[in-house]
Design a protein around this motif. Structure first.
Motif, PDB file in Angstrom:
ATOM      1  N   ARG A  93       3.305  -5.472   0.977  1.00 50.39           N
ATOM      2  CA  ARG A  93       3.461  -6.090  -0.349  1.00 50.39           C
ATOM      3  C   ARG A  93       2.912  -7.514  -0.346  1.00 50.39           C
ATOM      4  N   ALA A  94       3.112  -8.234   0.753  1.00 49.84           N
ATOM      5  CA  ALA A  94       2.616  -9.615   0.841  1.00 49.84           C
ATOM      6  C   ALA A  94       1.091  -9.661   0.854  1.00 49.84           C
ATOM      7  N   LEU A  95       0.454  -8.685   1.524  1.00 47.49           N
ATOM      8  CA  LEU A  95      -1.003  -8.685   1.647  1.00 47.49           C
ATOM      9  C   LEU A  95      -1.704  -8.064   0.441  1.00 47.49           C
ATOM     10  N   ILE A  96      -1.164  -6.970  -0.079  1.00 45.80           N
ATOM     11  CA  ILE A  96      -1.831  -6.208  -1.136  1.00 45.80           C
ATOM     12  C   ILE A  96      -1.207  -6.434  -2.501  1.00 45.80           C
ATOM     13  N   GLY A  97       0.088  -6.727  -2.512  1.00 46.93           N
ATOM     14  CA  GLY A  97       0.790  -6.920  -3.791  1.00 46.93           C
ATOM     15  C   GLY A  97       1.602  -5.720  -4.213  1.00 46.93           C
ATOM     16  N   THR A  98       1.405  -4.584  -3.547  1.00 44.65           N
ATOM     17  CA  THR A  98       2.153  -3.368  -3.842  1.00 44.65           C
ATOM     18  C   THR A  98       2.176  -2.498  -2.597  1.00 44.65           C
ATOM     19  N   VAL A  99       3.086  -1.524  -2.563  1.00 43.66           N
ATOM     20  CA  VAL A  99       3.172  -0.630  -1.411  1.00 43.66           C
ATOM     21  C   VAL A  99       2.742   0.788  -1.784  1.00 43.66           C
ATOM     22  N   VAL A 100       2.372   0.995  -3.032  1.00 40.97           N
ATOM     23  CA  VAL A 100       2.000   2.323  -3.513  1.00 40.97           C
ATOM     24  C   VAL A 100       0.509   2.355  -3.817  1.00 40.97           C
ATOM     25  N   GLY A 101      -0.168   3.399  -3.369  1.00 44.29           N
ATOM     26  CA  GLY A 101      -1.586   3.546  -3.653  1.00 44.29           C
ATOM     27  C   GLY A 101      -2.417   3.738  -2.406  1.00 44.29           C
ATOM     28  N   THR A 102      -3.696   3.863  -2.607  1.00 46.41           N
ATOM     29  CA  THR A 102      -4.604   4.151  -1.500  1.00 46.41           C
ATOM     30  C   THR A 102      -4.809   2.946  -0.589  1.00 46.41           C
ATOM     31  N   THR A 103      -5.181   1.816  -1.162  1.00 44.10           N
ATOM     32  CA  THR A 103      -5.454   0.620  -0.356  1.00 44.10           C
ATOM     33  C   THR A 103      -4.226   0.121   0.406  1.00 44.10           C
ATOM     34  N   ILE A 180       4.652   8.396   0.725  1.00 46.38           N
ATOM     35  CA  ILE A 180       5.093   7.145   0.083  1.00 46.38           C
ATOM     36  C   ILE A 180       4.131   6.720  -1.027  1.00 46.38           C
ATOM     37  N   GLY A 181       3.327   7.653  -1.512  1.00 51.31           N
ATOM     38  CA  GLY A 181       2.452   7.327  -2.630  1.00 51.31           C
ATOM     39  C   GLY A 181       1.046   6.968  -2.256  1.00 51.31           C
ATOM     40  N   GLY A 182       0.687   7.114  -0.975  1.00 51.48           N
ATOM     41  CA  GLY A 182      -0.689   6.892  -0.576  1.00 51.48           C
ATOM     42  C   GLY A 182      -1.589   7.939  -1.203  1.00 51.48           C
ATOM     43  N   GLY A 183      -2.846   7.600  -1.415  1.00 50.87           N
ATOM     44  CA  GLY A 183      -3.748   8.539  -2.081  1.00 50.87           C
ATOM     45  C   GLY A 183      -4.364   9.529  -1.112  1.00 50.87           C
ATOM     46  N   GLY A 184      -5.378  10.238  -1.579  1.00 50.05           N
ATOM     47  CA  GLY A 184      -6.115  11.153  -0.727  1.00 50.05           C
ATOM     48  C   GLY A 184      -5.567  12.565  -0.727  1.00 50.05           C
ATOM     49  N   LEU A 185      -6.070  13.341   0.226  1.00 48.01           N
ATOM     50  CA  LEU A 185      -5.707  14.751   0.325  1.00 48.01           C
ATOM     51  C   LEU A 185      -4.235  14.939   0.677  1.00 48.01           C
ATOM     52  N   GLY A 186      -3.678  13.997   1.433  1.00 53.51           N
ATOM     53  CA  GLY A 186      -2.262  14.090   1.781  1.00 53.51           C
ATOM     54  C   GLY A 186      -1.369  14.051   0.556  1.00 53.51           C
ATOM     55  N   LYS A 187      -1.718  13.188  -0.384  1.00 55.26           N
ATOM     56  CA  LYS A 187      -0.931  13.083  -1.618  1.00 55.26           C
ATOM     57  C   LYS A 187      -0.984  14.387  -2.403  1.00 55.26           C
ATOM     58  N   ILE A 188      -2.177  14.977  -2.513  1.00 56.60           N
ATOM     59  CA  ILE A 188      -2.319  16.238  -3.242  1.00 56.60           C
ATOM     60  C   ILE A 188      -1.526  17.342  -2.555  1.00 56.60           C
ATOM     61  N   ALA A 189      -1.636  17.424  -1.221  1.00 58.07           N
ATOM     62  CA  ALA A 189      -0.923  18.465  -0.480  1.00 58.07           C
ATOM     63  C   ALA A 189       0.578  18.350  -0.668  1.00 58.07           C
ATOM     64  N   ILE A 190       1.084  17.124  -0.658  1.00 61.45           N
ATOM     65  CA  ILE A 190       2.528  16.924  -0.800  1.00 61.45           C
ATOM     66  C   ILE A 190       2.977  17.141  -2.244  1.00 61.45           C
ATOM     67  N   ASN A 191       2.236  16.558  -3.191  1.00 58.19           N
ATOM     68  CA  ASN A 191       2.634  16.662  -4.602  1.00 58.19           C
ATOM     69  C   ASN A 191       2.610  18.095  -5.108  1.00 58.19           C
ATOM     70  N   TYR A 192       1.569  18.822  -4.730  1.00 60.51           N
ATOM     71  CA  TYR A 192       1.436  20.182  -5.255  1.00 60.51           C
ATOM     72  C   TYR A 192       2.034  21.230  -4.316  1.00 60.51           C
TER      73      TYR A 192
END
Length: 233
Positions: A93-103, A180-192
């Motif tokens: 959070r200190a470096l990016i500003g958020t903990v959710v997302g790809t970056t 934890i909300g990271g993007g990519g194929l892992g997110k799709i596999a988990i969400n769906y």
């Protein structure tokens, strides 16, 4: 079999594949490459330091510093990645500003990967013949020149092979970051696949992850062979 491909479940999965997977593949490759780059940027110098800084090494350092580095590397390597992701939330959070997302997922990936890279680099550098190092020392080469002109160049094929291992490991970690909300194929596999029980979508994601691993592995193997002096001539 034709009934399967014409089923509503497959058609829905195929639509998801066409609309969401291209971006997911790009996010997975992006996160993997960037995370591995920074992990190597941190881990390679640490691996060099572990080898040259030991007693009898090219440039010995105080023993307590070496023990501290080894303890830090072992500690970070022993923490499961899912727990590590949560532990570094404040730093992310200190470096990016958020903990959710790809970056944001790059931060825990780098922290998880650089100790692994350091150990792989250490292993590669230890393969260099001691006679080669002693010869460079007898010719008056400085510790810096021995590191940059002997140790690293002589271990390039092994370093590339181990870097390939690191890439595939980071790729596996990146898939877990979907929890934890990271993007990519892992997110799709988990969400769906996990939350919505759309297993066909999850299978698509797994197959693409395997193909990406094979691609990285093939490129790494070819580069390692190309730089191996023993295979030339």
């Amino acid at each position: 079999m034709s009934d399967f491909f014409s089923s509503p479940e497959f058609k829905e999965a195929w639509e998801i594949f066409k609309t969401q997977f291209p971006l997911a593949v790009w996010e997975t490759v992006y996160v993997t490459v960037v995370s591995t780059f920074f992990a190597i940027l941190i881990g390679l110098p640490l691996g060099v330091l572990l080898v040259v800084g030991e007693k009898g090494g090219v440039r010995p350092i105080p023993g307590f510093i070496l023990k501290l580095l080894n303890a830090l590397i072992n500690l970070l390597r022993s923490v499961p990645f899912l727990i590590l992701m949560i532990l570094v939330f404040p730093l992310t959070r200190a470096l990016i500003g958020t903990v959710v997302g790809t970056t944001p997922s790059i931060v825990p990936l780098v922290i998880a990967a650089f100790p692994f890279v350091a150990r792989l680099a250490e292993s590669s550098l230890r393969e260099v013949s001691q006679n080669t190092i002693e010869m460079a020392q007898s010719m008056g080469a400085s510790p810096f020149k021995i590191i940059t002109k002997v140790l690293i160049p002589e271990s390039v094929p092994s370093l590339i092979s181990n870097a390939t291992i690191a890439v595939t490991t980071v790729l596996g970690y990146s898939a877990m970051s979907g929890i934890i909300g990271g993007g990519g194929l892992g997110k799709i596999a988990i969400n769906y696949g996990y939350y919505r029980y759309k297993y066909i979508v999850m299978i698509f994601a797994v197959v693409l992850l395997i193909l990406i691993v094979q691609l990285f592995q093939s490129v790494g193997t070819k580069l390692a062979k190309k730089t191996d002096k023993r295979l030339k001539g």
